[in-house]
Write a protein that holds these residues in place. Sequence first.
Motif, PDB file in Angstrom:
ATOM      1  N   THR A   1     -51.234  46.916 -35.463  1.00  0.00           N
ATOM      2  CA  THR A   1     -50.093  47.472 -34.735  1.00  0.00           C
ATOM      3  C   THR A   1     -50.123  46.968 -33.288  1.00  0.00           C
ATOM      4  O   THR A   1     -51.136  47.119 -32.601  1.00  0.00           O
TER       5      THR A   1
ATOM      6  N   TYR B   1     -55.031  41.712 -27.283  1.00  0.00           N
ATOM      7  CA  TYR B   1     -54.193  41.480 -28.462  1.00  0.00           C
ATOM      8  C   TYR B   1     -53.610  40.067 -28.449  1.00  0.00           C
ATOM      9  O   TYR B   1     -53.587  39.370 -29.480  1.00  0.00           O
TER      10      TYR B   1
ATOM     11  N   VAL C   1     -42.164  46.643 -34.852  1.00  0.00           N
ATOM     12  CA  VAL C   1     -43.551  47.042 -35.133  1.00  0.00           C
ATOM     13  C   VAL C   1     -43.888  46.720 -36.590  1.00  0.00           C
ATOM     14  O   VAL C   1     -44.922  46.116 -36.888  1.00  0.00           O
ATOM     15  N   LYS C   2     -42.974  47.101 -37.491  1.00  0.00           N
ATOM     16  CA  LYS C   2     -43.223  46.894 -38.931  1.00  0.00           C
ATOM     17  C   LYS C   2     -43.324  45.398 -39.254  1.00  0.00           C
ATOM     18  O   LYS C   2     -44.155  44.972 -40.049  1.00  0.00           O
TER      19      LYS C   2
ATOM     20  N   THR D   1     -44.685  44.744 -27.979  1.00  0.00           N
ATOM     21  CA  THR D   1     -44.245  44.794 -29.372  1.00  0.00           C
ATOM     22  C   THR D   1     -43.154  43.776 -29.680  1.00  0.00           C
ATOM     23  O   THR D   1     -43.259  42.996 -30.631  1.00  0.00           O
TER      24      THR D   1
ATOM     25  N   GLU E   1     -46.689  44.212 -38.298  1.00  0.00           N
ATOM     26  CA  GLU E   1     -47.695  44.739 -39.245  1.00  0.00           C
ATOM     27  C   GLU E   1     -47.571  44.039 -40.604  1.00  0.00           C
ATOM     28  O   GLU E   1     -48.570  43.682 -41.217  1.00  0.00           O
TER      29      GLU E   1
END
Length: 259
Positions: free
Chosen positions: A193, A55, A183-184, A20, A187
């Motif tokens: 995520t 990812y 994380v936000k 992350t 996104e």
Amino acid sequence: MDKFNYTPERLNVLSSGGGTQSNAIICLIHAGVLPKPDIIVMSDTMREASNVFTYQRDHIAPLCDEIGLEYVIIPKSDYATHDLSISPAHAPLPGYFTEMNGRKKTGYCSGKQPAFCSDKWKKEVIQRYLNQRYGEKYLTRRGVDMWIGISVDEAARRAKTTKGKWRRRYPLIELNITQPQSVKLVEDYGLPTPPRSLCWMCPNRSDDMWLWMRDNVPEDFERACLHEREIQKNWPHLWLTKYGVPLATAPISNGVTHG
Ligand code: SF4
């Protein structure tokens, strides 16, 4: 947002964990909030959870390509001096749960072993790679700023040493960004995520994370069960969870943290 104090006279390297916080740093670089480092390097521990590389390939590599930022993934086996341990007579590197000193009244393991895997499988691997690529003397002269993806809420994890050839920098701490904000941030940048980056056999997983893996990536969960049986051939007192029973039958449940 606070400012990151960039020192271009040193070699700037983002040491990516693939998780992350590293992904958030890459989004910030792509957006021009952080300067472009000279290179991004990630050590593949050869036990990384499957979704991490998917990812990186699908969402992170294209961002790096767009801004001409090299992202190298190094197989740990090319540079690490050993894998699980120096020999069966030595303790293994990961911080497994142990019943060497008995068990608690609950029947759980009484503690964990000290962990050295991150240093041996990641930090030392990346340093050896960089020394080989750029030249050890050159890097000693120039100095390296290693950017590490630790957020401000995890600041206790950061190494105290921030001087010398391998100086550690923490862009998210310098920018005052937390893990949920990371994380936000990813996104909001239009990406799915991001997954947490951990080896599939990492004893630092919470019960939630084991349950998620069991239900979503059963092949990784099966590998972890097998790994536990394998390590017990040499070290029968070691376990992947505090429960001290085979992972496949451990009473893992939501909301339990291991430590
Ligand atoms: S994720 Fe866990 S097992 Fe893998 S290197 Fe880090 S601490 Fe060790």
